[in-house]
Motif scaffolding. Structure first.
Motif, PDB file in Angstrom:
ATOM      1  N   TRP A 266      29.898  71.796  40.263  1.00 58.02           N
ATOM      2  CA  TRP A 266      29.832  71.261  41.615  1.00 58.02           C
ATOM      3  C   TRP A 266      28.967  70.010  41.670  1.00 58.02           C
ATOM      4  O   TRP A 266      27.963  69.903  40.966  1.00 58.02           O
ATOM      5  CB  TRP A 266      29.224  72.285  42.571  1.00 58.02           C
ATOM      6  N   ASN A 267      29.355  69.071  42.530  1.00 57.67           N
ATOM      7  CA  ASN A 267      28.457  68.019  42.968  1.00 57.67           C
ATOM      8  C   ASN A 267      27.809  68.524  44.252  1.00 57.67           C
ATOM      9  O   ASN A 267      28.473  68.666  45.290  1.00 57.67           O
ATOM     10  CB  ASN A 267      29.231  66.724  43.224  1.00 57.67           C
ATOM     11  N   TYR A 268      26.524  68.826  44.197  1.00 56.31           N
ATOM     12  CA  TYR A 268      25.836  69.454  45.317  1.00 56.31           C
ATOM     13  C   TYR A 268      25.346  68.457  46.368  1.00 56.31           C
ATOM     14  O   TYR A 268      24.870  68.866  47.428  1.00 56.31           O
ATOM     15  CB  TYR A 268      24.626  70.256  44.809  1.00 56.31           C
ATOM     16  N   GLY A 269      25.447  67.163  46.068  1.00 57.03           N
ATOM     17  CA  GLY A 269      24.803  66.172  46.933  1.00 57.03           C
ATOM     18  C   GLY A 269      25.745  65.371  47.793  1.00 57.03           C
ATOM     19  O   GLY A 269      25.464  64.204  48.094  1.00 57.03           O
ATOM     20  N   ILE A 270      26.845  65.950  48.224  1.00 55.46           N
ATOM     21  CA  ILE A 270      27.839  65.182  48.971  1.00 55.46           C
ATOM     22  C   ILE A 270      27.358  64.841  50.378  1.00 55.46           C
ATOM     23  O   ILE A 270      27.372  63.688  50.798  1.00 55.46           O
ATOM     24  CB  ILE A 270      29.176  65.951  49.043  1.00 55.46           C
ATOM     25  N   ALA A 271      26.965  65.837  51.152  1.00 50.34           N
ATOM     26  CA  ALA A 271      26.519  65.595  52.522  1.00 50.34           C
ATOM     27  C   ALA A 271      25.816  66.840  53.053  1.00 50.34           C
ATOM     28  O   ALA A 271      25.979  67.951  52.527  1.00 50.34           O
ATOM     29  CB  ALA A 271      27.708  65.239  53.428  1.00 50.34           C
ATOM     30  N   THR A 272      25.041  66.646  54.114  1.00 47.16           N
ATOM     31  CA  THR A 272      24.379  67.755  54.810  1.00 47.16           C
ATOM     32  C   THR A 272      24.713  67.683  56.292  1.00 47.16           C
ATOM     33  O   THR A 272      25.274  66.691  56.769  1.00 47.16           O
ATOM     34  CB  THR A 272      22.852  67.692  54.627  1.00 47.16           C
ATOM     35  N   ASP A 273      24.375  68.734  57.022  1.00 49.90           N
ATOM     36  CA  ASP A 273      24.589  68.788  58.476  1.00 49.90           C
ATOM     37  C   ASP A 273      26.055  68.547  58.831  1.00 49.90           C
ATOM     38  O   ASP A 273      26.376  67.739  59.704  1.00 49.90           O
ATOM     39  CB  ASP A 273      23.708  67.763  59.199  1.00 49.90           C
ATOM     40  N   VAL A 274      26.930  69.287  58.145  1.00 48.52           N
ATOM     41  CA  VAL A 274      28.379  69.099  58.299  1.00 48.52           C
ATOM     42  C   VAL A 274      28.988  70.326  58.968  1.00 48.52           C
ATOM     43  O   VAL A 274      28.650  71.462  58.630  1.00 48.52           O
ATOM     44  CB  VAL A 274      29.040  68.858  56.921  1.00 48.52           C
ATOM     45  N   SER A 275      29.914  70.085  59.893  1.00 45.79           N
ATOM     46  CA  SER A 275      30.639  71.178  60.534  1.00 45.79           C
ATOM     47  C   SER A 275      32.072  71.294  60.035  1.00 45.79           C
ATOM     48  O   SER A 275      32.666  72.370  60.131  1.00 45.79           O
ATOM     49  CB  SER A 275      30.634  71.002  62.056  1.00 45.79           C
ATOM     50  N   GLU A 276      32.656  70.207  59.496  1.00 46.43           N
ATOM     51  CA  GLU A 276      34.038  70.255  58.998  1.00 46.43           C
ATOM     52  C   GLU A 276      34.198  69.270  57.845  1.00 46.43           C
ATOM     53  O   GLU A 276      33.609  68.179  57.859  1.00 46.43           O
ATOM     54  CB  GLU A 276      35.025  69.908  60.117  1.00 46.43           C
ATOM     55  N   LEU A 277      35.029  69.651  56.862  1.00 48.92           N
ATOM     56  CA  LEU A 277      35.298  68.845  55.676  1.00 48.92           C
ATOM     57  C   LEU A 277      36.796  68.620  55.550  1.00 48.92           C
ATOM     58  O   LEU A 277      37.595  69.534  55.789  1.00 48.92           O
ATOM     59  CB  LEU A 277      34.783  69.562  54.424  1.00 48.92           C
ATOM     60  N   ALA A 278      37.185  67.406  55.160  1.00 46.87           N
ATOM     61  CA  ALA A 278      38.587  67.099  54.882  1.00 46.87           C
ATOM     62  C   ALA A 278      38.667  66.329  53.568  1.00 46.87           C
ATOM     63  O   ALA A 278      37.854  65.437  53.304  1.00 46.87           O
ATOM     64  CB  ALA A 278      39.209  66.273  56.011  1.00 46.87           C
ATOM     65  N   LEU A 279      39.654  66.675  52.733  1.00 47.66           N
ATOM     66  CA  LEU A 279      39.900  65.997  51.462  1.00 47.66           C
ATOM     67  C   LEU A 279      41.343  65.519  51.409  1.00 47.66           C
ATOM     68  O   LEU A 279      42.255  66.234  51.840  1.00 47.66           O
ATOM     69  CB  LEU A 279      39.673  66.954  50.287  1.00 47.66           C
ATOM     70  N   THR A 280      41.563  64.339  50.863  1.00 51.57           N
ATOM     71  CA  THR A 280      42.906  63.895  50.511  1.00 51.57           C
ATOM     72  C   THR A 280      42.776  62.805  49.465  1.00 51.57           C
ATOM     73  O   THR A 280      41.991  61.861  49.631  1.00 51.57           O
ATOM     74  CB  THR A 280      43.694  63.384  51.733  1.00 51.57           C
ATOM     75  N   GLY A 281      43.510  62.930  48.369  1.00 46.86           N
ATOM     76  CA  GLY A 281      43.417  61.931  47.314  1.00 46.86           C
ATOM     77  C   GLY A 281      41.982  61.738  46.880  1.00 46.86           C
ATOM     78  O   GLY A 281      41.287  62.694  46.539  1.00 46.86           O
ATOM     79  N   THR A 282      41.502  60.494  46.896  1.00 51.48           N
ATOM     80  CA  THR A 282      40.107  60.223  46.548  1.00 51.48           C
ATOM     81  C   THR A 282      39.255  59.980  47.783  1.00 51.48           C
ATOM     82  O   THR A 282      38.166  59.426  47.691  1.00 51.48           O
ATOM     83  CB  THR A 282      39.997  59.007  45.604  1.00 51.48           C
ATOM     84  N   ARG A 283      39.741  60.399  48.932  1.00 49.13           N
ATOM     85  CA  ARG A 283      38.946  60.309  50.153  1.00 49.13           C
ATOM     86  C   ARG A 283      38.297  61.656  50.473  1.00 49.13           C
ATOM     87  O   ARG A 283      38.908  62.706  50.312  1.00 49.13           O
ATOM     88  CB  ARG A 283      39.795  59.857  51.340  1.00 49.13           C
ATOM     89  N   VAL A 284      37.064  61.551  50.942  1.00 45.51           N
ATOM     90  CA  VAL A 284      36.332  62.704  51.451  1.00 45.51           C
ATOM     91  C   VAL A 284      35.899  62.359  52.863  1.00 45.51           C
ATOM     92  O   VAL A 284      35.317  61.286  53.095  1.00 45.51           O
ATOM     93  CB  VAL A 284      35.092  63.023  50.596  1.00 45.51           C
ATOM     94  N   GLY A 285      36.182  63.235  53.810  1.00 42.30           N
ATOM     95  CA  GLY A 285      35.755  63.017  55.183  1.00 42.30           C
ATOM     96  C   GLY A 285      34.953  64.194  55.681  1.00 42.30           C
ATOM     97  O   GLY A 285      35.268  65.347  55.357  1.00 42.30           O
ATOM     98  N   VAL A 286      33.916  63.919  56.458  1.00 43.58           N
ATOM     99  CA  VAL A 286      33.117  64.989  57.046  1.00 43.58           C
ATOM    100  C   VAL A 286      32.925  64.715  58.525  1.00 43.58           C
ATOM    101  O   VAL A 286      32.759  63.561  58.956  1.00 43.58           O
ATOM    102  CB  VAL A 286      31.738  65.157  56.363  1.00 43.58           C
ATOM    103  N   LEU A 287      32.964  65.803  59.291  1.00 46.42           N
ATOM    104  CA  LEU A 287      32.536  65.776  60.684  1.00 46.42           C
ATOM    105  C   LEU A 287      31.140  66.375  60.716  1.00 46.42           C
ATOM    106  O   LEU A 287      30.958  67.544  60.367  1.00 46.42           O
ATOM    107  CB  LEU A 287      33.500  66.579  61.551  1.00 46.42           C
ATOM    108  N   ARG A 288      30.188  65.574  61.112  1.00 45.11           N
ATOM    109  CA  ARG A 288      28.801  66.035  61.088  1.00 45.11           C
ATOM    110  C   ARG A 288      28.472  66.783  62.378  1.00 45.11           C
ATOM    111  O   ARG A 288      29.193  66.718  63.370  1.00 45.11           O
ATOM    112  CB  ARG A 288      27.860  64.854  60.859  1.00 45.11           C
TER     113      ARG A 288
END
Length: 318
Positions: A266-288
């Motif tokens: 795992w990469n543990y350092g992606i983001a904090t304080d997140v309520s939703e995660l979305a992945l597609t291709g090489t994009r990562v999206g978070v709703l904080r």
């Protein structure tokens, strides 16, 4: 438990949208070839015109849905619809579930006309691999159609609380917390023994993932009857998968993402304080948790664009 599996025809639309270079963890190194499973044959139906450039969607706190296309920094288009309870994106299709239970879908450009697909829906799902649209009704029926927006509905299951579509696979989370999966045509047989005690089910091409009611994540890849990897993660409230990436939102709001094999680190350092995660291709999206949307593109250690949207309650990537 009965197991039924056919040859894999599922597809990852995200693979079409991804740059060639990907990274495992912060080291930005490509996973070794032995860690890269062979993807199934691409089944995007070009005749349906479902391929589009990458899109980002946001459902705002006021119930309006907005969509942008192209670069992460591209400007937002106009309001797609108001009175929206859920937003879905797949290929060049945009779907909205309205607060009155109507499911609307449009195809083509973001300013295309809406088509009313169903009334009385509580869930709306889109997948571009086979041009499928799915709904769950208020009385627990799962219906799926394949092809054009005017295709006929097929009832595929009852006693359903959620529905997931990916290529030629369909998964349902039943009201008793069991997961059924079928592969092939809409009339294919169900494997009714995939998992139980499940809170969320995710499909991505040849992978099946579940978050169990105790917060543990299981993932399998290959045939529907393949063995589970029971040790993917614990303490999880949401799972996302796309291509070679698996991501989780933990109960403490931290996001972990791994890339490559199911057993990759795992990469543990992606983001904090997140309520939703979305992945597609090489994009990562978070709703904080402060209702802002961040998106990054490229390796997992890429920089965030922290100004994608605000006043948001749901994000979508395709």
């Amino acid at each position: 438990m009965r197991r039924r599996a056919t040859s894999l025809g599922a597809v990852l639309i995200a693979a079409l949208l991804s740059p060639a270079a990907v990274a495992i963890g912060p080291a930005a190194a490509s996973p070794p070839s032995s860690d890269r499973p062979v993807a199934p044959t691409l089944t995007v139906t070009r005749e349906l015109g479902l391929y589009a450039g990458p899109r980002i969607g946001a459902l705002r706190l006021d119930g309006t849905a907005i969509v942008k296309e192209g670069a992460v920094s591209a400007p937002w288009g106009g309001i797609q619809h108001d009175a929206v309870s859920a937003l879905s994106l797949a290929g060049n299709r945009i779907g909205v579930l309205l607060t009155d239970g109507r499911a609307l879908v449009k195809e083509g450009q973001p300013d295309a006309s809406w088509v009313e697909e169903y009334r009385g829906a509580v869930k709306l799902r889109l997948d571009a691999g086979r041009g499928r649209i799915g709904v769950v009704t208020s009385d627990g029926l799962a219906l799926v159609k394949e092809g054009g927006l005017g295709a006929s509905w097929v009832v595929v299951a009852d006693y359903v609380s959620d529905l997931v579509l990916s290529g030629d696979r369909i998964a349902v989370l039943r009201r008793d917390r069991t997961v059924w999966v079928k592969q092939g045509g809409l009339d294919a047989s169900w494997d009714t023994g995939v998992a139980d005690q499940v809170a969320q089910v995710v499909l991505s091409g040849y992978r099946i993932g579940v978050v169990r009611t105790d917060g543990r994540v299981w993932v399998k890849e290959g045939s529907v009857g393949a063995s589970w990897d029971y040790g993917v993660a614990t303490g999880v409230r949401q799972l996302a998968m796309s291509g070679y990436r698996i991501g989780v939102v933990r109960t403490d709001g931290r996001v972990w993402v791994k890339e490559g094999s199911v057993s990759a680190l795992w990469n543990y350092g992606i983001a904090t304080d997140v309520s939703e995660l979305a992945l597609t291709g090489t994009r990562v999206g978070v709703l904080r948790t402060n209702q802002t949307v961040w998106v990054k593109e490229g390796g997992l250690d890429a920089s965030w664009d922290t100004g994608v949207a605000d006043y948001t309650r749901q994000i979508c990537l395709t």
